[in-house]
Write an enzyme that holds these catalytic residues in place. Structure first.
Site, mmCIF file in Angstrom:
data_model
loop_
_atom_site.group_PDB
_atom_site.id
_atom_site.type_symbol
_atom_site.label_atom_id
_atom_site.label_comp_id
_atom_site.label_asym_id
_atom_site.label_seq_id
_atom_site.Cartn_x
_atom_site.Cartn_y
_atom_site.Cartn_z
ATOM 1 N N ASP A 21 0.820 -1.212 0.000
ATOM 2 C CA ASP A 21 0.000 0.000 0.000
ATOM 3 C C ASP A 21 0.854 1.263 0.000
ATOM 4 O O ASP A 21 0.573 2.214 -0.730
ATOM 5 C CB ASP A 21 -0.925 -0.010 1.217
ATOM 6 C CG ASP A 21 -1.947 1.114 1.180
ATOM 7 O OD1 ASP A 21 -2.753 1.148 0.233
ATOM 8 O OD2 ASP A 21 -1.923 1.961 2.084
ATOM 9 N N ARG A 24 2.374 1.829 -3.412
ATOM 10 C CA ARG A 24 1.378 2.235 -4.404
ATOM 11 C C ARG A 24 0.890 3.666 -4.173
ATOM 12 O O ARG A 24 0.714 4.420 -5.127
ATOM 13 C CB ARG A 24 0.178 1.289 -4.387
ATOM 14 C CG ARG A 24 0.467 -0.113 -4.902
ATOM 15 C CD ARG A 24 -0.804 -0.953 -4.938
ATOM 16 N NE ARG A 24 -1.798 -0.380 -5.848
ATOM 17 C CZ ARG A 24 -2.877 0.287 -5.458
ATOM 18 N NH1 ARG A 24 -3.108 0.488 -4.153
ATOM 19 N NH2 ARG A 24 -3.718 0.769 -6.343
ATOM 20 N N HIS A 241 6.620 11.430 15.487
ATOM 21 C CA HIS A 241 6.241 12.649 14.773
ATOM 22 C C HIS A 241 6.275 13.893 15.666
ATOM 23 O O HIS A 241 6.953 14.883 15.354
ATOM 24 C CB HIS A 241 4.840 12.515 14.173
ATOM 25 C CG HIS A 241 4.714 11.441 13.147
ATOM 26 N ND1 HIS A 241 5.752 11.057 12.337
ATOM 27 C CD2 HIS A 241 3.666 10.671 12.784
ATOM 28 C CE1 HIS A 241 5.346 10.095 11.526
ATOM 29 N NE2 HIS A 241 4.085 9.853 11.776
#
Length: 485
Positions: A21, A24, A241
């Site tokens: 995924d 892609r 993050h």
């Protein structure tokens, strides 16, 4: 404004998990955009590697569909076909020996060809992939590897992973990718801080009242439930993050814009973080709003105590930031999708305009998504007669408006970071000791609420999070900035 694109050296990039995924949705469409921009040269090659039995034609067809779905809105057919001609595919068994000889024969040994391996896979195959690369003679001393998060589940596992990678690769060859660091606004944060005399003298506890870092998402965890319920917002977002954003906003100026100089300063911030008391942490879990499932339904665990939201208040014990609170929050199924760093400056020490003028503070808002840009709130006189009435107005620098169409076509985080890998620039990638320091700060917080058996507070899907999160900052006489797209 015309952006200047400098082509990178020719390269062979192998994407393990090349049919997955992430490949892609992000990696392959991003590389196509770099190809169209002229940054990826036509003599570069991309080799998809996965367990699936697929020939080169089928792989190119898959990538063509991915570009149509996730690539630029306007793609010339000839450009797509030219890009696809740079692609290859090899079926490889990461845990066995099948396909490795084929992969070796697909790679070039010519001087001047950069060789990189992107591990677009989960953490479990990493050890075997690293071993196989060395075992089959694919990893010379100039090879670069790209490792996706999560970088471990705690300090012990992160340390074990670092030690395993170090058996096969030097630290200078390892690129731990965090796509947040590739965002244009995050990099601009360093330019604003260290390239403008206007801000740096004020960037300290004497002038800054507090700093808020918010990463809000409207999506839930459906489709990621098995992973997320073992992770939670702290491991999934704060440890990496938000920690990286905190480091960039708080670090000292490095001696030079050099990978290790920048990462040295970030590491100092993490090591200066104080432990966080339990009453300075709020954990939440979204409930069903009738239209969408609850967190527990999404993860199929009716007794889950995993947080989908977390807010916390922390301090950095150094001269620059002593007694300045940093408020961090992130969550799923919130009212809006928005990521923002807000530097809230102190009020003027004395207002000459009297009590009727109200309270006013300058706020530098750094928006990471959506509509990347920065806004500086300044206080001016409200136009018109009737006395000295003050009003706050924004000085707005939305990149798409200030820099024109080039800003809209700028590389996204993944493609920018991949190009940095090819250049050999590690500035925006985490170093091993940095990852371990982040876990060393995070682990005691997680262990604390697990030991106490704390349950997350329920909050309505589509809200701003649990009420306790508002109380966390309100009791200090402050307010969260409104979450807005």
């Amino acid at each position: 404004m015309v952006s200047r694109v400098i082509p990178v050296d020719p390269f062979d990039l192998v994407i393990f998990g090349g049919t997955g995924d992430l490949a892609r949705r992000k990696i392959l469409p991003g590389l196509f955009r770099r190809f169209c921009a002229g940054q990826m040269t036509r003599d570069s090659r991309i080799i998809g590697a996965a367990r699936g039995d697929m020939d080169e034609t089928a792989y190119r067809d898959m990538v063509r569909e991915a570009i149509a779905e996730f690539g630029p809105s306007r793609s010339e057919a000839c450009a797509v076909e030219d890009f696809l001609s740079c692609l290859g595919y090899v079926s490889v068994d990461a845990r066995g020996d099948d396909g490795w000889c084929d992969l070796k024969s697909a790679l070039r040994e010519e001087e001047g060809i950069v060789r990189a391996f992107y591990f677009s896979v989960g953490p479990s195959p990493l050890k075997k992939l690293a071993e196989r690369l060395r075992q089959h003679g694919l990893a010379h001393d100039e090879v670069r590897i790209v490792v996706e998060k999560p970088f471990g589940h705690n300090l012990a596992s992160a340390r074990a992973l670092n030690e395993e990678l170090a058996r096969h690769f030097d630290e200078s060859q390892i690129y731990r990718i965090d796509h947040y660091l590739g965002k244009e606004t995050v990099q601009n944060l360093m330019a604003v801080r260290f390239g403008n005399m206007l801000f740096e003298p004020l960037w300290n506890a004497q002038y800054v009242d507090h700093i808020q870092i918010t990463v809000a998402e409207t999506v839930g965890v459906s489709g990621r439930g098995s992973y997320y319920d073992k992770s939670g917002a702290m491991r999934d977002m704060v440890q990496n993050h938000l920690m990286q954003l905190l480091c960039l906003i708080a670090m000292e100026p490095p001696a030079r814009f050099d990978p290790d100089a920048v990462r040295d300063e970030k590491l100092k911030v993490i090591r200066a973080l104080d432990p966080v008391d339990p009453d300075q942490i709020v954990r939440g879990q979204y409930t069903s709003d009738g239209a969408m499932a609850s967190y527990r339904e999404d993860v199929e665990n009716a007794a889950s105590k995993t947080e989908s939201f977390i807010a916390l208040k922390c301090y950095i014990s150094n001269w620059r930031w002593a007694n300045t609170p940093f408020y961090l929050r992130t969550g799923k199924r919130l009212s809006d999708r928005a990521s923002e760093i807000a530097v809230v400056f102190k009020e003027t020490p004395h207002s000459i305009f009297g009590i009727d003028s109200g309270r006013h503070r300058n706020v530098l808002s750094i928006r990471l998504q959506p509509n990347e840009g920065m806004t500086l709130g300044v206080t001016i006189k409200e136009p018109g007669p009737g006395g000295m009435r003050l009003v706050d107005v924004p000085l707005d620098m939305t990149f798409a408006e200030a820099l024109g169409p080039d800003a809209e076509e700028a590389a996204d985080a993944y493609e920018r970071l991949i190009m940095d890998v090819i250049r050999g620039n590690q500035t925006l990638f985490m170093r091993g000791d940095e990852v371990e320091a982040a876990w060393a700060w995070t682990d005691p917080l997680i262990e604390g609420w697990e030991r106490r058996g704390d349950s997350p507070k329920p909050y309505d899907a589509g809200s701003a999070g649990p009420d306790d999160a508002a109380f966390l900052i309100n009791r200090d006489g402050r307010r969260w900035r409104r979450i807005k797209s």
